[in-house]
Design a protein around this motif. Structure first.
Motif, mmCIF file in Angstrom:
data_model
loop_
_atom_site.group_PDB
_atom_site.id
_atom_site.type_symbol
_atom_site.label_atom_id
_atom_site.label_comp_id
_atom_site.label_asym_id
_atom_site.label_seq_id
_atom_site.Cartn_x
_atom_site.Cartn_y
_atom_site.Cartn_z
ATOM 1 N N ALA A 103 38.195 40.180 50.288
ATOM 2 C CA ALA A 103 37.168 39.688 49.333
ATOM 3 C C ALA A 103 37.591 38.697 48.515
ATOM 4 C CB ALA A 103 36.472 40.654 48.345
ATOM 5 N N VAL A 104 38.748 38.628 48.059
ATOM 6 C CA VAL A 104 39.308 37.572 47.331
ATOM 7 C C VAL A 104 39.731 36.368 48.204
ATOM 8 C CG1 VAL A 104 41.295 37.031 45.609
ATOM 9 C CG2 VAL A 104 40.201 39.109 45.258
ATOM 10 N N GLN A 105 40.065 36.537 49.120
ATOM 11 C CA GLN A 105 40.443 35.425 50.064
ATOM 12 C C GLN A 105 39.184 34.762 50.559
ATOM 13 O OE1 GLN A 105 43.687 34.196 51.655
ATOM 14 N NE2 GLN A 105 42.204 32.492 52.207
ATOM 15 N N ALA A 106 38.069 35.456 50.537
ATOM 16 C CA ALA A 106 36.851 34.819 51.020
ATOM 17 C C ALA A 106 36.273 33.945 49.727
ATOM 18 C CB ALA A 106 35.595 35.782 51.454
ATOM 19 N N ARG A 107 36.821 34.078 48.683
ATOM 20 C CA ARG A 107 36.122 33.378 47.557
ATOM 21 C C ARG A 107 36.991 31.994 47.159
ATOM 22 N NH1 ARG A 107 34.161 35.222 42.041
ATOM 23 N NH2 ARG A 107 33.029 33.181 42.511
ATOM 24 N N LEU A 108 38.239 32.042 47.768
ATOM 25 C CA LEU A 108 39.066 30.860 47.680
ATOM 26 C C LEU A 108 38.514 29.614 48.426
ATOM 27 C CD1 LEU A 108 42.643 32.509 48.092
ATOM 28 C CD2 LEU A 108 41.385 31.896 45.884
ATOM 29 N N PRO A 109 38.951 28.328 47.873
ATOM 30 C CA PRO A 109 38.256 27.373 48.712
ATOM 31 C C PRO A 109 38.852 27.248 49.998
ATOM 32 C CG PRO A 109 39.136 26.731 46.490
ATOM 33 C CD PRO A 109 39.584 28.195 46.591
ATOM 34 N N GLU A 110 38.253 26.484 50.923
ATOM 35 C CA GLU A 110 38.517 26.459 52.303
ATOM 36 C C GLU A 110 39.923 25.939 52.490
ATOM 37 O OE1 GLU A 110 36.834 24.797 56.598
ATOM 38 O OE2 GLU A 110 35.694 24.748 54.727
ATOM 39 N N GLY A 111 40.856 26.501 53.431
ATOM 40 C CA GLY A 111 42.096 25.965 53.520
ATOM 41 C C GLY A 111 43.128 26.703 52.590
ATOM 42 N N GLU A 112 42.704 27.439 51.437
ATOM 43 C CA GLU A 112 43.729 27.878 50.354
ATOM 44 C C GLU A 112 44.066 29.300 50.701
ATOM 45 O OE1 GLU A 112 43.895 28.795 45.785
ATOM 46 O OE2 GLU A 112 42.746 27.410 46.410
ATOM 47 N N ASN A 113 45.416 29.636 51.106
ATOM 48 C CA ASN A 113 45.751 31.216 51.170
ATOM 49 C C ASN A 113 45.965 31.940 50.231
ATOM 50 O OD1 ASN A 113 45.072 30.916 54.285
ATOM 51 N ND2 ASN A 113 46.881 29.750 54.460
ATOM 52 N N LEU A 114 45.611 33.104 50.133
ATOM 53 C CA LEU A 114 46.129 34.063 48.819
ATOM 54 C C LEU A 114 47.629 34.328 49.186
ATOM 55 C CD1 LEU A 114 44.739 35.905 46.510
ATOM 56 C CD2 LEU A 114 44.648 37.546 48.320
ATOM 57 N N VAL A 115 48.298 34.075 47.887
ATOM 58 C CA VAL A 115 49.803 34.498 48.034
ATOM 59 C C VAL A 115 49.879 36.050 47.666
ATOM 60 C CG1 VAL A 115 51.815 34.127 46.635
ATOM 61 C CG2 VAL A 115 50.284 32.214 47.023
#
Length: 252
Positions: A103-115
């Motif tokens: 869910a958190v990843q889905a809210r990040l800008p396109e191309g940005e990966n969760l650390v």
């Protein structure tokens, strides 16, 4: 900036529930909605979140100026609206850690990966605040959870997603005093100038812990009265009959 609901009309099948409903929740404020059963409180929450059973047949709901009516639920969520359910669904086979991470990843800008390291640091800090055992991260979402555990899991999701606006649909339902206090502390930790809250509740006791800026009374699909936190105390003491009596001359 605000959640601005204008003339929202919602039905279930052929039955109208909300009738040209209007409400504005500015960022930085907590608004509470109280009212008798069957008056449309949960309908409001689910309709705003895009639930397929609720037909929006008129009006708009503006999230910082963007009309979310007609959007898919995932689009509404990514736009910054969060709904804490009265009865959270169980999702067997999907761990809490993976569910929230997706869910958190889905809210990040396109191309940005969760650390991953940053994610788990924030997740564990939020769980500690909610007094949740870290072993919960490997459990399936709400599967076999008590009522209090489900509600803490909802608040954990909210704390990790950091929405612009959060709707709490009777989050206090089924909670004992200790769980209620912990859930309220999680909500209060997120209060600030960049976030608005809409708290739906039957009982004034929740508002002892999450003190609202404005209290609204909902009746027959509309807001019929608004005031400060003392209005909730009056409702607790006197019930809703006096509100109905006040409305009677206007409808006569």
């Amino acid at each position: 900036m605000s959640l601005d609901i204008r003339n929202l009309t919602v039905s279930i099948g052929e039955k109208p529930i909300l009738k040209e409903f209007n409400l504005t929740v500015p960022k930085g404020e907590v608004h509470a909605i109280m009212g008798p059963n069957g008056t449309g409180k949960s309908t409001l929450a689910k309709a705003l979140a895009g639930h397929e059973d609720y037909d929006i047949i008129g009006g708009e709901a503006l999230l910082d100026g963007t009309n979310i009516v007609g959007m898919e639920p995932d689009e509404i969520a990514r736009s910054g609206l969060f709904l804490a359910f009265q009865y959270p669904a169980e999702i067997p086979g999907v761990s809490i850690a993976n569910f929230i991470r997706a869910a958190v990843q889905a809210r990040l800008p396109e191309g940005e990966n969760l650390v991953a390291t940053k994610y788990y640091k924030e997740l564990y800090a939020a769980m500690d605040q909610l007094k949740m055992d870290r072993a919960f991260t490997s459990r399936s979402v709400n599967d076999g959870f008590s009522g209090g555990e489900k509600k803490r899991c909802e608040i954990l999701q909210m704390m990790m997603l950091k929405p612009e606006y959060a709707i709490m649909d009777e989050t206090d339902s089924g909670l004992d005093i200790d769980a209620l206090r912990i859930v309220a502390e999680g909500v209060n930790s997120m209060r600030g100038p960049d976030r608005g809250f809409l708290v739906i509740t039957h009982y004034q006791r929740l508002l002892d812990y999450i003190v609202p800026d404005v209290v609204h009374v909902m009746y027959d699909g509309k807001i019929v009265k608004s005031g400060d936190k003392t209005l909730a105390l009056e409702l607790e003491e006197k019930g809703y009959d006096w509100v109905k009596e006040e409305l009677a001359p206007a409808s006569a």
